[in-house]
Design an enzyme around this catalytic site. Structure first.
Site, PDB file in Angstrom:
ATOM      1  N   LYS A 114     -16.369   6.275  -5.040  1.00 40.45           N
ATOM      2  CA  LYS A 114     -15.347   6.273  -5.722  1.00 40.45           C
ATOM      3  C   LYS A 114     -15.655   5.879  -7.596  1.00 40.45           C
ATOM      4  O   LYS A 114     -15.639   6.680  -8.072  1.00 40.45           O
ATOM      5  CB  LYS A 114     -14.984   4.783  -5.468  1.00 40.45           C
ATOM      6  N   LYS A 197      -5.084  13.604   3.149  1.00 43.16           N
ATOM      7  CA  LYS A 197      -4.797  12.541   3.781  1.00 43.16           C
ATOM      8  C   LYS A 197      -3.814  11.926   3.069  1.00 43.16           C
ATOM      9  O   LYS A 197      -4.338  11.804   1.453  1.00 43.16           O
ATOM     10  CB  LYS A 197      -5.405  11.139   5.392  1.00 43.16           C
ATOM     11  N   LYS A 200      -2.927   6.866  -1.864  1.00 45.97           N
ATOM     12  CA  LYS A 200      -2.414   5.959  -2.969  1.00 45.97           C
ATOM     13  C   LYS A 200      -3.587   6.972  -4.130  1.00 45.97           C
ATOM     14  O   LYS A 200      -3.248   7.200  -5.039  1.00 45.97           O
ATOM     15  CB  LYS A 200      -2.553   4.820  -3.163  1.00 45.97           C
TER      16      LYS A 200
END
Ligand code: TRP
Length: 334
Positions: A114, A197, A200
């Site tokens: 992230k 996958k 969002k």
């Protein structure tokens, strides 16, 4: 024997959950309320590890809760609550952060991913300590089992390490949780890029089907989902990842096996297959969307359900936290 306790959390960071959330988590949550003492938390403290607009966060927290109930969580059978309603989460996270090595926290791969995306300078300290807050969530409720996907494995390992460390240093306080492993959870990929996958953060809107999406839009996305050059409807992860993903979605929502579906659609062509699949998806999600919309129209009732959930959560969390304060040597406050 009392039922084992499960705990899981989901972030209120979208205007809708998507099909991957539904098939990968929510459906298991609904099933687990029948066999376990289940606690489910909308983790708004985790959400603010990246910037959130306050009005939008409030709105999305309500949307998240409405979808959980609409998907079948029953306030009589499980405890659904919002993380920020229970201040003990943040309090325990602090204590646990003081037991976590800086190097240990630095090894969490999700943070590295992230932080890389946002640029290391932009990443907050909260994002860095996210897994410790997650450990606090789990340990506060004396959780036996955590239903988590592969991507959360490392956070659960940290949680176990912290529980054992605390117990060794201060005396037995926490249940050491294990994973709850779901036998055949459907792994759903992006409709436009089946190599990733459905998520969002990684997917374009065309690659995602939302739980709250309008039927016309769902039909359009499924008709445009990527397939392959030949016309065979058969599962083959390597050669036909797009069709394989669609077969998995169909199987997961209809209860038919992939082999059944291959037989049923032999020679049928993608058009007919996708048309049927779209109807399967629409009819699975429509009742959830309708119920969620109904619940969102009555905020007072939704807030009442959340207050009841928070009361049950608080009972457990305050008991654990009182013990923690005492064990670490904080003076009792009178
Ligand atoms: N990190 C989890 C996720 O992104 C959400 C979460 C927060 C969670 N606290 C939790 C999951 C506790 C399980 C248990 O999916």
């Amino acid at each position: 024997m009392p039922a084992l306790r499960v705990f899981s959390g989901i972030q209120p960071t979208a205007d809708s959950f998507h099909l991957g959330n539904y098939l990968g988590a929510l459906r298991q949550w609904v099933a687990l309320q029948e066999t376990h003492d289940a606690f489910y938390c909308v983790v708004d403290l985790h959400a603010i590890t990246v910037p959130q607009d306050p009005a939008l966060l409030r709105r999305r927290s309500r949307i998240a809760v409405a979808q959980l109930f609409a998907a079948g969580l029953d306030p009589e059978r499980c405890t659904v609550f919002v993380q920020s309603h229970i201040p003990e989460h943040a309090e325990l996270a602090w204590v646990l952060s003081c037991l976590t090595g800086f190097g240990e926290a630095s090894r969490m791969v999700q943070f590295k991913d992230k932080a890389q995306k946002s640029g290391a300078d932009q990443a907050s300290v909260g994002l860095f300590t996210y897994p410790i807050l997650q450990a606090a969530d789990i340990l506060l409720y004396q959780t036996d089992q955590v239903p988590v996907g592969e991507d959360q494995r490392q956070h659960l390992e940290l949680t176990r390490d912290l529980a054992q460390r605390f117990n060794r240093r201060f005396g037995d306080t926490f249940v050491v949780p294990g994973p709850y492993i779901v036998a055949d959870v459907a792994k759903i990929s992006d409709l436009q890029d089946p190599s990733v996958k459905m998520s969002k953060s990684a997917s374009a809107p065309q690659g995602i089907v939302d739980v709250l999406e309008e039927p016309a839009s769902i039909r359009r996305k499924i008709s445009r989902a990527v397939t392959d050059l030949d016309t065979d409807i058969r599962a083959d992860e390597q050669a036909k990842p797009g069709v394989t993903n669609l077969l998995r979605i169909y199987a997961a929502l209809s209860g038919a096996s992939v082999a059944d579906l291959e037989a049923r659609y032999a020679g049928a062509g993608y058009g007919a297959f996708k048309k049927d699949l779209a109807e399967v998806v629409v009819s699975a999600l429509a009742p959830i969307r309708e119920q969620a919309e109904k619940m969102l129209a009555d905020e007072a009732e939704l807030d009442r359900l959340l207050a009841a959930g928070a009361a049950r959560a608080r009972e457990v969390a305050s008991r654990t936290m009182a013990q923690v304060r005492d064990r670490v040597g904080f003076l009792a406050s009178r």
